[in-house]
Design a protein around this motif. Structure first.
Motif, mmCIF file in Angstrom:
data_model
loop_
_atom_site.group_PDB
_atom_site.id
_atom_site.type_symbol
_atom_site.label_atom_id
_atom_site.label_comp_id
_atom_site.label_asym_id
_atom_site.label_seq_id
_atom_site.Cartn_x
_atom_site.Cartn_y
_atom_site.Cartn_z
ATOM 1 N N LYS A 35 0.836 -1.203 0.000
ATOM 2 C CA LYS A 35 0.000 0.000 0.000
ATOM 3 C C LYS A 35 0.865 1.245 0.000
ATOM 4 O O LYS A 35 1.933 1.261 0.609
ATOM 5 C CB LYS A 35 -0.849 0.040 1.268
ATOM 6 C CG LYS A 35 -2.074 -0.843 1.234
ATOM 7 C CD LYS A 35 -2.998 -0.453 2.380
ATOM 8 C CE LYS A 35 -4.069 -1.493 2.562
ATOM 9 N NZ LYS A 35 -3.905 -2.284 3.764
ATOM 10 N N VAL A 70 -8.051 2.357 -2.686
ATOM 11 C CA VAL A 70 -8.941 1.880 -1.621
ATOM 12 C C VAL A 70 -9.209 3.033 -0.648
ATOM 13 O O VAL A 70 -8.423 3.972 -0.559
ATOM 14 C CB VAL A 70 -8.341 0.678 -0.840
ATOM 15 C CG1 VAL A 70 -8.173 -0.527 -1.739
ATOM 16 C CG2 VAL A 70 -7.022 1.063 -0.173
ATOM 17 N N ASP A 71 -10.321 2.904 0.078
ATOM 18 C CA ASP A 71 -10.648 3.900 1.100
ATOM 19 C C ASP A 71 -10.039 3.490 2.439
ATOM 20 O O ASP A 71 -9.278 2.514 2.516
ATOM 21 C CB ASP A 71 -12.168 4.111 1.179
ATOM 22 C CG ASP A 71 -12.913 2.868 1.666
ATOM 23 O OD1 ASP A 71 -12.266 1.925 2.170
ATOM 24 O OD2 ASP A 71 -14.147 2.838 1.524
ATOM 25 N N GLY A 72 -10.388 4.225 3.496
ATOM 26 C CA GLY A 72 -9.813 3.987 4.814
ATOM 27 C C GLY A 72 -10.057 2.576 5.329
ATOM 28 O O GLY A 72 -9.289 2.077 6.154
ATOM 29 N N ARG A 73 -11.143 1.950 4.857
ATOM 30 C CA ARG A 73 -11.439 0.593 5.333
ATOM 31 C C ARG A 73 -10.947 -0.484 4.368
ATOM 32 O O ARG A 73 -11.303 -1.656 4.519
ATOM 33 C CB ARG A 73 -12.950 0.444 5.517
ATOM 34 C CG ARG A 73 -13.470 1.272 6.679
ATOM 35 C CD ARG A 73 -14.810 0.716 7.126
ATOM 36 N NE ARG A 73 -15.810 1.764 7.195
ATOM 37 C CZ ARG A 73 -17.115 1.554 7.113
ATOM 38 N NH1 ARG A 73 -17.580 0.356 6.897
ATOM 39 N NH2 ARG A 73 -17.953 2.551 7.203
ATOM 40 N N GLY A 74 -10.203 -0.053 3.367
ATOM 41 C CA GLY A 74 -9.617 -1.031 2.452
ATOM 42 C C GLY A 74 -10.531 -1.432 1.305
ATOM 43 O O GLY A 74 -10.203 -2.333 0.538
ATOM 44 N N ARG A 75 -11.686 -0.753 1.189
ATOM 45 C CA ARG A 75 -12.607 -1.100 0.100
ATOM 46 C C ARG A 75 -12.220 -0.338 -1.166
ATOM 47 O O ARG A 75 -11.768 0.806 -1.101
ATOM 48 C CB ARG A 75 -14.045 -0.723 0.477
ATOM 49 C CG ARG A 75 -14.576 -1.499 1.661
ATOM 50 C CD ARG A 75 -15.898 -0.930 2.101
ATOM 51 N NE ARG A 75 -15.763 0.497 2.424
ATOM 52 C CZ ARG A 75 -16.705 1.221 3.015
ATOM 53 N NH1 ARG A 75 -17.850 0.675 3.333
ATOM 54 N NH2 ARG A 75 -16.511 2.506 3.284
ATOM 55 N N HIS A 152 -11.960 13.136 0.868
ATOM 56 C CA HIS A 152 -11.761 11.690 0.945
ATOM 57 C C HIS A 152 -10.297 11.387 1.180
ATOM 58 O O HIS A 152 -9.427 12.121 0.718
ATOM 59 C CB HIS A 152 -12.188 11.016 -0.363
ATOM 60 C CG HIS A 152 -13.669 10.948 -0.531
ATOM 61 N ND1 HIS A 152 -14.435 9.959 0.029
ATOM 62 C CD2 HIS A 152 -14.522 11.777 -1.174
ATOM 63 C CE1 HIS A 152 -15.699 10.176 -0.269
ATOM 64 N NE2 HIS A 152 -15.789 11.275 -0.998
#
Ligand SMILES: [Cu+2]
Length: 455
Positions: A35, A70-75, A152
């Motif tokens: 990441k 991905v976003d903060g939750r990994g999505r 975001h």
């Protein structure tokens, strides 16, 4: 997929590249997922991060690679929220080791893979790999565009398949652009050609090694008719014809708002050949970007990543191309023709939502003289509504400390400044009557301008 005549006969196969098979690693093959750091984008912001990223802590051969947001939750992040417009990964080598180089003189670091809206993963034919060794320093350069008013935070996830147990044939990644080694990777299409006109931009690249081209991919923007790599030494024959595939009218690329640039291809052709197309050290290859030449298109790109397997004995002859040289696609649900479209201008509606506007708020300023002054000040074009006579020189003066640009959304001819800060002036003589719709793509909601050019 609607194919045009030129594509008939080319094998169109969908390659399941999205699956860098998780869990089913063969012996000596590892899947590594890494990441980037976190990037924060405020509403409708466009950012260009250039940052160091972690390299895999092992030696071996990269045979496949992919990247997404991905976003903060990994999505996974939808392009409705933030779009990964393009990304390039660069290998800067080991500290104190031999320097890695691009295809451009004087530039450090080896760009070894990139993608963009076309979402083309790296995929090399069996038996080939990009050699890496533990301790390398990697970096990435990207362009991220927010399509949302809210802020975001996103990260880039990148996944690699690395062969560690066996020795593969080494590929050298070459980064070839139709506009050569100019400072900016993009160039402008003025759009003044008659109906059917194709704007061609070409550059000749000298091959730094002998070998075989085993893979090639393309990064193109909306309105592109494709990219070709041709070989002058063999009667300019085409080695790779990489076309662009565009989404159907209902595709999300046409529905995400605000539209900050002409929607790009949803896929581009990817050449692969296990045999490889021989090229000789010192010979020239021509990379040509083909674009619709009848309408203006600002900041287009035509870039090819070409992977050459090192082979000093690659034949010099112009024998027919290998029969296993084929074009692969990651998607088929699209069209080969790019729709002609004007970008809408955007503003904030009363409910705080982004709405399409016909013209910016504010009075109309009518100029009769030969020069019209515009200021880019406090995140506004002043005046935002302007009427001038044909032949008037418009001068845009950049007064803000923040960087802005003048970007074309619609009109008879191209208007396109670079990104610039305070003190810069951009000027353009507007000779063709019509309505010019402009905006700053760094501030697309507050900075819009409509100029009417009277005959
Ligand atoms: Cu701006």
């Amino acid at each position: 997929m609607r194919l045009r005549g030129a594509l008939w006969g080319i094998c169109m196969t969908v390659l399941a590249l999205g699956a860098i098979a998780p869990g089913v690693a063969q012996a000596g093959t590892q899947t590594v997922t890494l990441k980037s750091r976190v990037f924060t984008l405020s509403g409708f912001k466009t950012i260009f991060p250039k940052v160091a990223v972690q390299a895999p802590r092992r030696s071996g051969y990269v045979t496949a690679m992919d990247a997404w947001l991905v976003d903060g939750r990994g999505r996974r992040v939808s392009i409705r929220t933030v779009m990964l417009h393009h990304i390039v990964f660069i290998n800067n080598g080991k500290p104190g080791g031999p320097p890695k180089k691009t295809s451009c003189k004087g530039r450090g670091g080896e760009p070894f893979w990139g993608t963009g809206e076309e979402k083309q993963p790296l995929k090399l034919p069996g038996g080939y790999g990009y050699a890496i060794s533990g301790g390398e320093r990697w970096s990435m350069q990207a362009m991220l565009m927010s399509h949302d008013l809210r802020a975001h935070t996103v990260r880039v996830v990148y996944k690699l398949r690395i062969v560690t147990a066996s020795k593969l044939k080494r590929v050298k990644p070459l980064w070839l652009r139709a506009n050569g080694c100019s400072k900016h990777p993009s160039y402008d299409v003025n759009g003044d050609m008659p109906p059917g006109g194709v704007h061609k931009r070409s550059h000749l690249w000298r091959m730094p090694l002998s070998g075989r081209i085993v893979a090639a991919s393309a990064h193109l923007h909306g309105s592109s008719l494709g990219l070709t790599i041709s070989q002058p030494r063999c009667e300019e024959r085409t080695l790779a014809d990489l076309k662009a595939l565009y989404g159907y009218p209902g595709d999300i690329v046409y529905r995400a708002r605000p539209v900050l640039h002409e929607p790009g291809p949803i896929a581009t052709g990817h050449l692969q050949s296990e045999t490889g197309i021989p090229v000789r050290k010192g010979e020239m290859l021509r990379v040509t970007g083909n674009y619709d030449g009848t309408r203006p298109h600002p900041r287009v790109m035509a870039i090819s990543h070409v992977y050459v397997a090192v082979d000093r004995k690659a034949p010099r002859s112009c024998a027919p191309l290998p029969r296993d040289a084929r074009i692969f696609w990651t998607r088929e649900d699209g069209r080969m023709a790019s729709p002609a479209m004007d970008l809408p201008l955007n503003g904030l509606g009363s409910t705080g939502k982004v709405v399409e506007i016909q013209r910016p708020p504010g009075p109309l300023s009518i100029i009769d003289g030969p020069v019209a002054q515009v200021a880019l000040r406090n995140e506004r074009f002043v005046p935002a509504n302007l009427s001038v006579k044909a032949g008037t020189v418009v001068r845009w003066r950049f007064d803000d400390r923040d960087r802005h640009n003048v970007t074309y959304a619609g009109g008879p001819r191209l208007v396109a400044s670079p990104n610039a800060g305070r003190g810069y002036e951009y000027k353009r003589r507007l000779e063709i009557p019509g309505t010019y719709r402009l905006f700053c793509y760094l501030h697309p909601i507050t900075m819009t301008q409509v100029i009417t050019v009277r005959p």
